[in-house]
Design an enzyme around this catalytic site. Structure first.
Site, PDB file in Angstrom:
ATOM      1  N   LEU A  33       0.802  -1.230   0.000  1.00 32.74           N
ATOM      2  CA  LEU A  33       0.000   0.000   0.000  1.00 32.74           C
ATOM      3  C   LEU A  33       0.839   1.286   0.000  1.00 32.74           C
ATOM      4  O   LEU A  33       1.836   1.378   0.695  1.00 32.74           O
ATOM      5  CB  LEU A  33      -0.930   0.010   1.225  1.00 32.74           C
ATOM      6  CG  LEU A  33      -1.890  -1.176   1.351  1.00 32.74           C
ATOM      7  CD1 LEU A  33      -2.789  -0.999   2.573  1.00 32.74           C
ATOM      8  CD2 LEU A  33      -2.731  -1.351   0.093  1.00 32.74           C
ATOM      9  N   HIS A  37      -3.422   4.163  -2.634  1.00 33.74           N
ATOM     10  CA  HIS A  37      -4.387   3.246  -2.012  1.00 33.74           C
ATOM     11  C   HIS A  37      -5.038   3.909  -0.787  1.00 33.74           C
ATOM     12  O   HIS A  37      -6.240   3.795  -0.577  1.00 33.74           O
ATOM     13  CB  HIS A  37      -3.690   1.968  -1.527  1.00 33.74           C
ATOM     14  CG  HIS A  37      -3.033   1.166  -2.615  1.00 33.74           C
ATOM     15  ND1 HIS A  37      -1.678   0.953  -2.646  1.00 33.74           N
ATOM     16  CD2 HIS A  37      -3.544   0.523  -3.684  1.00 33.74           C
ATOM     17  CE1 HIS A  37      -1.378   0.196  -3.690  1.00 33.74           C
ATOM     18  NE2 HIS A  37      -2.493  -0.079  -4.341  1.00 33.74           N
ATOM     19  N   GLN A  61      -4.363 -12.248 -13.198  1.00 37.68           N
ATOM     20  CA  GLN A  61      -4.221 -11.043 -14.016  1.00 37.68           C
ATOM     21  C   GLN A  61      -2.769 -10.794 -14.427  1.00 37.68           C
ATOM     22  O   GLN A  61      -2.454  -9.777 -15.019  1.00 37.68           O
ATOM     23  CB  GLN A  61      -4.824  -9.819 -13.315  1.00 37.68           C
ATOM     24  CG  GLN A  61      -4.114  -9.356 -12.064  1.00 37.68           C
ATOM     25  CD  GLN A  61      -4.893  -8.251 -11.355  1.00 37.68           C
ATOM     26  OE1 GLN A  61      -5.883  -8.502 -10.677  1.00 37.68           O
ATOM     27  NE2 GLN A  61      -4.473  -7.006 -11.518  1.00 37.68           N
ATOM     28  N   LYS A 149      -5.644   6.160 -11.853  1.00 37.76           N
ATOM     29  CA  LYS A 149      -4.303   5.745 -12.298  1.00 37.76           C
ATOM     30  C   LYS A 149      -4.428   4.561 -13.277  1.00 37.76           C
ATOM     31  O   LYS A 149      -3.740   4.498 -14.279  1.00 37.76           O
ATOM     32  CB  LYS A 149      -3.481   5.361 -11.063  1.00 37.76           C
ATOM     33  CG  LYS A 149      -2.403   4.350 -11.256  1.00 37.76           C
ATOM     34  CD  LYS A 149      -1.159   4.979 -11.767  1.00 37.76           C
ATOM     35  CE  LYS A 149       0.006   4.051 -11.976  1.00 37.76           C
ATOM     36  NZ  LYS A 149      -0.172   2.645 -11.871  1.00 37.76           N
ATOM     37  N   ASP A 150      -5.308   3.610 -12.944  1.00 38.70           N
ATOM     38  CA  ASP A 150      -5.573   2.467 -13.814  1.00 38.70           C
ATOM     39  C   ASP A 150      -6.888   2.754 -14.543  1.00 38.70           C
ATOM     40  O   ASP A 150      -7.914   2.124 -14.274  1.00 38.70           O
ATOM     41  CB  ASP A 150      -5.657   1.186 -12.981  1.00 38.70           C
ATOM     42  CG  ASP A 150      -4.366   0.943 -12.229  1.00 38.70           C
ATOM     43  OD1 ASP A 150      -3.426   0.415 -12.827  1.00 38.70           O
ATOM     44  OD2 ASP A 150      -4.268   1.334 -11.039  1.00 38.70           O
ATOM     45  N   GLN A 153      -8.819  -0.005 -16.442  1.00 44.40           N
ATOM     46  CA  GLN A 153      -9.412  -0.942 -15.471  1.00 44.40           C
ATOM     47  C   GLN A 153     -10.723  -0.382 -14.921  1.00 44.40           C
ATOM     48  O   GLN A 153     -11.736  -1.086 -14.829  1.00 44.40           O
ATOM     49  CB  GLN A 153      -8.415  -1.178 -14.346  1.00 44.40           C
ATOM     50  CG  GLN A 153      -8.973  -1.874 -13.124  1.00 44.40           C
ATOM     51  CD  GLN A 153      -7.885  -2.243 -12.136  1.00 44.40           C
ATOM     52  OE1 GLN A 153      -7.201  -3.229 -12.316  1.00 44.40           O
ATOM     53  NE2 GLN A 153      -7.717  -1.473 -11.078  1.00 44.40           N
ATOM     54  N   SER A 185       2.879   4.012  -7.565  1.00 46.63           N
ATOM     55  CA  SER A 185       2.590   2.646  -8.012  1.00 46.63           C
ATOM     56  C   SER A 185       3.463   1.689  -7.211  1.00 46.63           C
ATOM     57  O   SER A 185       4.613   2.016  -6.882  1.00 46.63           O
ATOM     58  CB  SER A 185       2.924   2.516  -9.506  1.00 46.63           C
ATOM     59  OG  SER A 185       3.041   1.155  -9.852  1.00 46.63           O
ATOM     60  N   ARG A 187       4.795  -0.721  -8.357  1.00 46.82           N
ATOM     61  CA  ARG A 187       5.895  -1.119  -9.252  1.00 46.82           C
ATOM     62  C   ARG A 187       7.033  -0.093  -9.285  1.00 46.82           C
ATOM     63  O   ARG A 187       8.105  -0.412  -9.812  1.00 46.82           O
ATOM     64  CB  ARG A 187       5.357  -1.348 -10.669  1.00 46.82           C
ATOM     65  CG  ARG A 187       4.457  -2.571 -10.751  1.00 46.82           C
ATOM     66  CD  ARG A 187       4.153  -2.969 -12.183  1.00 46.82           C
ATOM     67  NE  ARG A 187       3.592  -4.307 -12.248  1.00 46.82           N
ATOM     68  CZ  ARG A 187       2.283  -4.572 -12.331  1.00 46.82           C
ATOM     69  NH1 ARG A 187       1.417  -3.589 -12.384  1.00 46.82           N
ATOM     70  NH2 ARG A 187       1.863  -5.822 -12.378  1.00 46.82           N
TER      71      ARG A 187
HETATM   72  P1  PAJ Z   1      -3.621  -2.277  -7.153  1.00 43.74           P
HETATM   73  O1  PAJ Z   1      -2.618  -2.042  -8.242  1.00 43.74           O
HETATM   74  O2  PAJ Z   1      -3.123  -2.675  -5.801  1.00 43.74           O
HETATM   75  O3  PAJ Z   1      -4.504  -0.992  -7.025  1.00 43.74           O
HETATM   76  C1  PAJ Z   1      -5.601  -0.963  -6.168  1.00 43.74           C
HETATM   77  C2  PAJ Z   1      -6.380   0.296  -6.419  1.00 43.74           C
HETATM   78  O4  PAJ Z   1      -5.566   1.434  -6.130  1.00 43.74           O
HETATM   79  C3  PAJ Z   1      -6.813   0.440  -7.902  1.00 43.74           C
HETATM   80  O5  PAJ Z   1      -8.127   0.948  -7.970  1.00 43.74           O
HETATM   81  C4  PAJ Z   1      -5.806   1.438  -8.436  1.00 43.74           C
HETATM   82  O6  PAJ Z   1      -6.274   2.184  -9.550  1.00 43.74           O
HETATM   83  C5  PAJ Z   1      -5.605   2.327  -7.226  1.00 43.74           C
HETATM   84  N1  PAJ Z   1      -4.334   3.067  -7.321  1.00 43.74           N
HETATM   85  C6  PAJ Z   1      -3.094   2.573  -7.504  1.00 43.74           C
HETATM   86  N2  PAJ Z   1      -2.191   3.564  -7.593  1.00 43.74           N
HETATM   87  C7  PAJ Z   1      -2.867   4.723  -7.475  1.00 43.74           C
HETATM   88  C8  PAJ Z   1      -2.517   6.117  -7.494  1.00 43.74           C
HETATM   89  N3  PAJ Z   1      -1.258   6.522  -7.651  1.00 43.74           N
HETATM   90  N4  PAJ Z   1      -3.497   7.029  -7.335  1.00 43.74           N
HETATM   91  C9  PAJ Z   1      -4.795   6.643  -7.181  1.00 43.74           C
HETATM   92  N5  PAJ Z   1      -5.199   5.355  -7.150  1.00 43.74           N
HETATM   93  C10 PAJ Z   1      -4.258   4.408  -7.301  1.00 43.74           C
HETATM   94  O7  PAJ Z   1      -5.580  -2.409  -9.376  1.00 43.74           O
HETATM   95  C11 PAJ Z   1      -5.389  -3.426  -8.734  1.00 43.74           C
HETATM   96  O8  PAJ Z   1      -4.630  -3.453  -7.593  1.00 43.74           O
HETATM   97  C12 PAJ Z   1      -5.997  -4.760  -9.117  1.00 43.74           C
HETATM   98  O9  PAJ Z   1      -6.101  -4.838 -10.507  1.00 43.74           O
HETATM   99  C13 PAJ Z   1      -7.368  -5.034  -8.448  1.00 43.74           C
HETATM  100  C14 PAJ Z   1      -8.422  -4.019  -8.873  1.00 43.74           C
HETATM  101  C15 PAJ Z   1      -7.229  -5.049  -6.927  1.00 43.74           C
HETATM  102  C16 PAJ Z   1      -7.865  -6.441  -8.892  1.00 43.74           C
HETATM  103  O10 PAJ Z   1      -6.953  -7.418  -8.573  1.00 43.74           O
END
Ligand code: PAJ
Length: 285
Positions: A33, A37, A61, A149-150, A153, A185, A187
């Site tokens: 996180l 998140h 995925q 961000k995604d 998705q 991210s 990543r």
């Molecule tokens: P994850 O990459 O852990 O991201 C979880 C949620 O956090 C997603 O809705 C993503 O768009 C959001 N998020 C990530 N980085 C962000 C940022 N910098 N600003 C705002 N929101 C951000 O996305 C996934 O997990 C998976 O694909 C999931 C939906 C959980 C399904 O497995």
């Protein structure tokens, strides 16, 4: 914060919350996180009586050769962060719980899953849609929170919710960025120090697109070619998967700005060394 591992337990907790008349907010994640998140949790907390977060590193995925094996896992640290932000329940199922032997049912959101990131990550959005549907069924929330961000998705999840008449409201939250503009991210941890410094180029190019459009350039193909070139010229950018202009609602490709257009999505995916990063901006016209 209560931790839950089993689907049956999660369903029974949710049933009790529903009986109390609580409005349930759900934040699905794969863990590791960061502030992006946490911002979703904060939004859910403001709008709902109870916040349920899931941390499930969803194997379906990830394609073969992708980063499932090295994806950062920090469950204990994540729990502390989630608790501090006010998460009430943490759903953390194992892979066998979500995909017991013999699992054969998949959700595919046609068309939207094979463009943009889907072209370069075949099967990725099938895994996302399937796990999100399963999670929404288990948690049965009023609201579910997704990050812009995604962006693709988020659009796919919205489409699935509409097509399958799921009674959940999908709330999208703005992208949270580091101080220099790089989208947060999980990543980003893969980046070396030098790569990290240069990674902001993706956001910089998206902002350049914004400026060019605001200054009156209508030919999006021209902007795309220029900015793709800009990215490719950077020695840390190994490959540009795409740099696209799209309709923010339908993700239809746009080659020109037309009168009457209110917003355009600029979205890009590029490899900084061995790390694939994505980012996007909504350009207001
Ligand atoms: P994850 O990459 O852990 O991201 C979880 C949620 O956090 C997603 O809705 C993503 O768009 C959001 N998020 C990530 N980085 C962000 C940022 N910098 N600003 C705002 N929101 C951000 O996305 C996934 O997990 C998976 O694909 C999931 C939906 C959980 C399904 O497995």
């Amino acid at each position: 914060m209560k931790e839950i591992k089993k689907i049956i337990e999660c369903k029974s907790v949710v049933e009790k919350l529903r009986k109390k008349g609580y409005k349930i907010g759900f934040v699905p994640t794969m863990g590791s996180l960061h502030d992006g998140h946490l911002n979703l949790i904060r939004m859910a907390g403001r709008e709902c009586d109870c916040v349920i977060m899931s941390i499930f590193l969803n194997p379906t995925q990830f394609g073969p050769g992708e980063d499932l094996g090295k994806y950062p896992r920090n469950f204990r640290k994540d729990c502390i962060k989630a608790k501090n932000e006010g998460v009430d329940y943490m759903f953390h199922p194992g892979v066998e719980e979500m995909y017991p032997p013999g699992h054969r049912t998949w959700v595919e959101v046609g068309g939207l899953s094979s463009i943009m990131c889907g072209r370069f990550r075949p099967g990725h959005f099938k895994g996302v849609a399937t796990v999100v549907l399963k999670l929404l069924d288990i948690i049965n929330p009023d609201n579910a929170y997704f990050g812009e961000k995604d962006y693709q998705q988020m659009v796919i999840v919205r489409r699935m919710v509409k097509d399958l008449n799921l009674g959940v409201k999908i709330i999208s939250c703005p992208t949270v960025r580091e101080e220099d503009g790089l989208a947060m991210s999980s990543r980003n941890k893969y980046l070396s120090k030098e790569e990290r410094k240069e990674a902001v180029i993706l956001y910089r190019c998206l902002n350049m697109a914004d400026s060019m459009i605001v200054e009156g350039e209508k030919n999006l193909k021209k902007i795309k070619d220029k900015l793709k070139g800009e990215l490719k010229d950077n020695k840390f950018v190994k490959k540009v998967d795409y740099f696209d202009f799209r309709d923010p609602l339908t993700l239809e490709k746009k080659n020109r700005v037309r009168s009457g257009d209110k917003e355009v999505l600029a979205a890009a995916a590029a490899w900084i060394g061995n790390t694939r990063l994505i980012d996007n901006v909504i350009i207001k016209l």
